[in-house]
Write an enzyme that holds these catalytic residues in place. Structure first.
Site: not given
Ligand code: IVH
Length: 683
Positions: A47, A97, A128, A130, A151, A305, A423, A426, A447
């Protein structure tokens, strides 16, 4: 002398060049260490060494302010809070999704994609975790971070650039020799589990806010007006995709784009892998599941995806989710707790819901002390008793529920749950119709609890959308007998509001303006707002399309309703009894008398301005203000009286007054008469 001047100038120029390159080198070095430290958790220097680099850069910038670079880490935080959030349209929609929970569902997802692409072979996916965080959109123009949004509703988000700039792992400039003209980088802002623990511990010590879970903390931080607050929150960003990409044709797969982003200094989603076919996806799902507890971030599933970009394009999307991606969710978390007592809550239409009061328990990061028992049938089916140890489930945003009783732990002092026959709000009789599982309070509008729930529904976003009228104000208005039905809201005056706790003159005036602005309402919203049992948004829309006036709807008979698609006998019955209730009709008449104006489908020329809010100011050259208002409303837009963060456009004519300054200050688009016509023509 001239000769001396030229030499002097040349020296000066080369000195400046040297200083500039030194600054650029320092910036690259600092940005690299920020990426290592904040993005990779892998610091390469101490640091102290890092601070020395920053001080060196700051000194150079102080002496040579004209040379400050756009991507200098010193430029990240404008310490001034912003006045409000500006709405920004995404350049391409931010989709959500669809979910699958089982291998069968996953296989049919792949099958549907293969069918649509006429492919025999298995599909290649990027898999990946989520991440359970907050989705954001970073827009880079020619490699420079231009702005960042949340979003929002998928089409429009809120400008959160000031907070995003405090996240040091997000580059202000892409490390790329030929960056795209525009790219929308999409990803998740999260707080790691470890950082979350530390932050909460420190906050508790300083009597600052203690958060329920990392996701809430991340969401709360990104929606701060003051970047000095978000600066102190350990936010991280992981990119998992992109929206608009002007040179997309340079890439053939999603993987290529993500690699490019990684090379450009953007931290991309961790544990990402290329897998082929549903079986490999399933193995990836299991692998991440076993790692789940050891990961330093919260996840609620994995995402697959389609990797090939032209396949993604061909698959497209349905409603709000792509056909080329799917979330494979882990099942929800179940935790054991003890039922201390059972309360009976009264809903908008009188339904009584038994709610278990639990010994507070942490279910997946959220402290739960209430869980629904649904109804008496469910209580009997699960044989739940007061004092029982039970398993509590929470899945996503759904209300926690009691799944089952841990019968092994049942003691002999548990007590049966007795459903009340009066209730709790009421005192009216509670009845349960033959064949229905719901028991209902028969008090109707007398009520207080039903009335309050109805009022909450009436003012909510999808109904009258009265901004600033929250539960606390409704409570006070009811307690002081200022309102007892929905039409009373329109007879409130400023003095009524000022008399309430914590309502100053300004907030009262604002609330009066929002009530006033809500008076022009489309027919479907008006129907929905009435809170008729089983008449939700879709049914309200169908009714507004099938009946050309409120009067016709009020006089509708069973047959008129049953021919409407998606209205069954139960909803039809509810609609008829609602409009047969003289109190309801009196209230509706009063709404109209007090100035509520219903805008019918037939009066609407287009829906092009749907969800857009306008304010009009000044003298509009070729139209009266009323004409402008009508024009906007006939194209689906709403006109309100005062500029706020929710305003989409200010339509300004001659001599506009103070509104124009306010609009400019909070970044509302200012347009003239011609631009309004253009907007209506082309959207
Ligand atoms: S791909 C067309 N990848 O989950 C949307 N989304 O439930 C493609 N999220 O709004 C999204 N991890 O914000 C993608 N590895 C990941 C993700 C991810 C979290 C979120 C994303 C999306 C939401 C949908």
């Amino acid at each position: 002398m001239v000769y001396f001047l030229i030499i002097h100038q040349q020296n000066y120029k080369s000195d400046m060049k040297d200083i500039e390159s030194k600054m650029k080198r320092l910036i690259d070095e600092i940005n690299f260490h920020n990426y290592q430290y904040h993005g990779m958790d892998d610091p390469k220097i101490s640091d102290y060494q890092f601070d020395k680099l920053v001080i060196e850069l700051l000194d150079l910038e102080k002496e040579n302010p004209q040379l400050i670079q756009v991507d200098s880490p010193t430029q990240r935080i404008g310490s001034r809070p912003i006045d409000g959030f500006t709405q920004i349209d995404h350049l391409t929609p931010m989709l959500s999704l669809d979910n699958v929970f089982t291998m069968e569902e996953l296989m049919s997802f792949e099958m549907r994609a293969k069918d649509k692409l006429s492919l025999e072979d298995k599909i290649e996916f990027i898999a990946e975790p989520k991440l359970d965080g907050v989705a954001v959109n970073l827009v880079y123009e020619s490699g420079i971070l231009s702005y960042a949004t949340t979003r929002g509703d998928g089409t429009t988000g809120e400008d959160v650039t000031h907070n995003v700039l405090t996240i040091k792992s997000i580059p202000m400039k892409l490390k790329s020799s030929s960056p795209p003209k525009t790219i929308e980088i999409r990803g998740e802002i999260i707080i790691s589990k470890n950082d979350f623990e530390i932050m909460n511990r420190e906050n508790a010590g300083k009597e600052l806010k203690v958060f329920a879970n990392p996701r809430n903390a991340a969401a709360g931080s990104i929606r701060q007006l003051d970047p000095n607050i978000s600066k102190d929150r350990p936010l991280r960003f992981y990119a998992h995709g992109y929206g608009l990409l002007t040179n997309e044709d340079k890439f053939s797969s999603h993987y290529d784009v993500m690699n490019y982003l990684n090379d450009s200094g953007v931290v991309i989603s961790p544990y990402s892998e290329v897998v082929t076919g549903a079986e490999e996806c399933g193995r990836y799902y299991e692998k991440i599941h076993t790692l789940r507890d050891s990961l330093d971030f919260e996840i609620d599933g994995v995402v697959y995806k389609v990797n090939n970009i032209s396949h993604q394009k061909e698959l497209g999307f349905v409603s709000k989710a792509p056909r080329w991606a799917i979330a494979h969710k882990y099942s929800s978390i179940e935790v054991e707790s003890k039922i201390i007592d059972v309360d009976f809550q009264v809903g908008r239409t009188g339904t009584i819901t038994p709610v278990a009061k639990l010994k507070p328990i942490n279910v997946g990061g959220v402290v739960v002390s209430n869980a629904t028992l649904h109804n008496m049938d469910e209580i009997n089916r699960k044989d739940v008793r007061k004092g029982d140890y039970v398993f509590v489930r929470r899945a996503g945003d759904v209300i926690p529920e009691i799944v089952s009783v841990n019968i092994k732990k049942r003691s002999n002092i548990t007590k049966r749950i007795i459903f009340p026959d009066q209730c709790p709000s009421c005192g009216s009789e509670i009845v349960r119709k033959h064949g229905e599982s719901a028991a209902k309070c028969t008090g109707g509008s007398i009520c207080p609890e039903q009335t309050k729930e109805l009022l909450k529904h009436f003012v909510s976003r999808k109904a009258f959308d009265i901004e600033g009228l929250g539960e606390k104000i409704l409570d006070q208005l009811m307690e002081s007998n200022m309102i007892s039905n929905t039409s009373d809201l329109f007879s409130l005056n400023i003095d009524d509001l000022i008399s309430l706790d914590r309502m100053g003159k300004k907030s009262s005036q604002n609330l009066i303006s929002s009530i006033e602005a809500s008076k022009n309402i489309s027919f479907d919203r008006f129907i929905y707002a009435q809170g008729i049992h089983d008449v939700g948004l879709a049914t309200s829309k169908s009714l507004s399309e099938c009946f050309s006036s409120l009067e016709k709807l009020i006089n509708a008979e069973m047959d008129d309703l049953l021919i409407i698609h998606d209205i069954g006998p139960v909803a039809a019955n509810n609609i008829i009894s609602f409009f047969n209730d003289s109190k309801k009709i009196k209230n509706i008449d009063r709404l109209i008398d007090l100035g509520v104006v219903i805008v019918y489908e037939s009066e609407i020329d287009s829906h092009i301005l749907n969800d857009k809010t306008f304010v009009i100011t000044g003298t509009i050259p070729n139209m009266t203000r009323t004409d402008v208002k009508d024009l906007i409303e006939k194209n689906g837009g709403r006109v309100t009286s005062s500029i706020s963060k929710k305003t989409s456009y200010l339509v300004a004519g001659d001599n506009p007054g103070s509104k124009i300054k306010k609009a400019a200050d909070i970044g509302v688009n200012i347009i003239n008469e011609e631009q309004l016509s253009e907007l209506i023509k082309n959207g």
